[in-house]
Design a protein around this motif. Structure first.
Motif, PDB file in Angstrom:
ATOM      1  N   GLN A   1      -6.795  10.885  -2.496  1.00  0.00           N
ATOM      2  CA  GLN A   1      -7.926  10.016  -2.834  1.00  0.00           C
ATOM      3  C   GLN A   1      -7.567   8.535  -2.888  1.00  0.00           C
ATOM      4  N   ASP A   2      -6.317   8.175  -2.530  1.00  0.00           N
ATOM      5  CA  ASP A   2      -5.938   6.765  -2.437  1.00  0.00           C
ATOM      6  C   ASP A   2      -6.566   6.222  -1.167  1.00  0.00           C
ATOM      7  N   ARG A   3      -7.525   5.353  -1.297  1.00  0.00           N
ATOM      8  CA  ARG A   3      -8.273   4.843  -0.148  1.00  0.00           C
ATOM      9  C   ARG A   3      -7.560   3.724   0.591  1.00  0.00           C
ATOM     10  N   ASN A   4      -6.282   3.534   0.308  1.00  0.00           N
ATOM     11  CA  ASN A   4      -5.476   2.555   1.027  1.00  0.00           C
ATOM     12  C   ASN A   4      -5.073   3.187   2.361  1.00  0.00           C
ATOM     13  N   ALA A   5      -5.967   3.107   3.327  1.00  0.00           N
ATOM     14  CA  ALA A   5      -5.765   3.732   4.635  1.00  0.00           C
ATOM     15  C   ALA A   5      -4.529   3.151   5.309  1.00  0.00           C
ATOM     16  N   HIS A   6      -3.836   3.995   6.081  1.00  0.00           N
ATOM     17  CA  HIS A   6      -2.547   3.605   6.639  1.00  0.00           C
ATOM     18  C   HIS A   6      -2.327   4.159   8.042  1.00  0.00           C
ATOM     19  N   LEU A   7      -1.453   3.480   8.771  1.00  0.00           N
ATOM     20  CA  LEU A   7      -0.937   3.943  10.062  1.00  0.00           C
ATOM     21  C   LEU A   7       0.349   3.195  10.342  1.00  0.00           C
ATOM     22  N   MET A   8       1.136   3.722  11.288  1.00  0.00           N
ATOM     23  CA  MET A   8       2.383   3.084  11.705  1.00  0.00           C
ATOM     24  C   MET A   8       2.236   2.603  13.140  1.00  0.00           C
ATOM     25  N   ILE A   9       2.800   1.423  13.426  1.00  0.00           N
ATOM     26  CA  ILE A   9       2.846   0.880  14.781  1.00  0.00           C
ATOM     27  C   ILE A   9       4.299   0.517  15.074  1.00  0.00           C
TER      28      ILE A   9
END
Length: 156
Positions: free
Chosen positions: A100-108
């Motif tokens: 539920q942590d809405r700190n959306a993430h991805l790696m580049i």
């Protein structure tokens, strides 16, 4: 274990490409996922070795309703993209995301070298994965997770 001997994964083949529907499928085509946990029949914990080629991103920025994720950098210098900005990571660094942590993430991978990292996540039935930048969510059904638009209609 069987007969007192540990099971060891050998000669594993990664999945290459993207699980996303069009028009998002082209965003992670050089990403390789090696599903280590599946090789041992793990059902409550996902363990994946991710390989990002130079210039490739892991997928779309996302967060989970029920799943927790832990990322550990083994090799390379990926850039982690979050709601409030970006930070460069390096081998030995890690980060975790609570459910539920809405700190959306991805790696580049903006470097010239291959990046390898582990993703360890809980496998919680009913988890919904949200992509705040895109018209996409993964929604659980009795027959498996499906990709849906933000209005709830399924992708074909």
């Amino acid at each position: 274990m069987q007969s007192g001997k540990p099971l060891v994964a050998k000669d594993t083949r990664p999945e290459i490409g993207s699980p996303y529907p069009d028009p998002f499928a082209s965003l992670a085509t050089s990403t390789a996922f090696l599903r280590l946990g599946d090789q041992f029949g793990l059902t409550q914990l996902g363990v994946n070795l991710i390989t990002l080629d130079p210039g490739v991103q892991s997928g779309l920025r996302h967060w989970h309703s029920l799943e927790e994720e832990f990322l550990y950098i083994l090799e390379g210098e990926p850039t982690l993209v979050l709601n409030d900005g970006e930070c460069k990571l390096s081998a030995g660094m890690c980060i975790g995301f609570k459910a539920q942590d809405r700190n959306a993430h991805l790696m580049i991978n903006r470097s010239d070298a291959v990046v390898h990292y582990l993703v360890i996540g809980s496998r919680v039935p009913g988890d919904v994965c949200y992509y705040p930048d895109d018209d996409l969510s993964w929604f659980p059904t009795e027959s498996g997770d499906i990709a849906v638009h933000k209005d709830g209609s399924p992708y074909s």
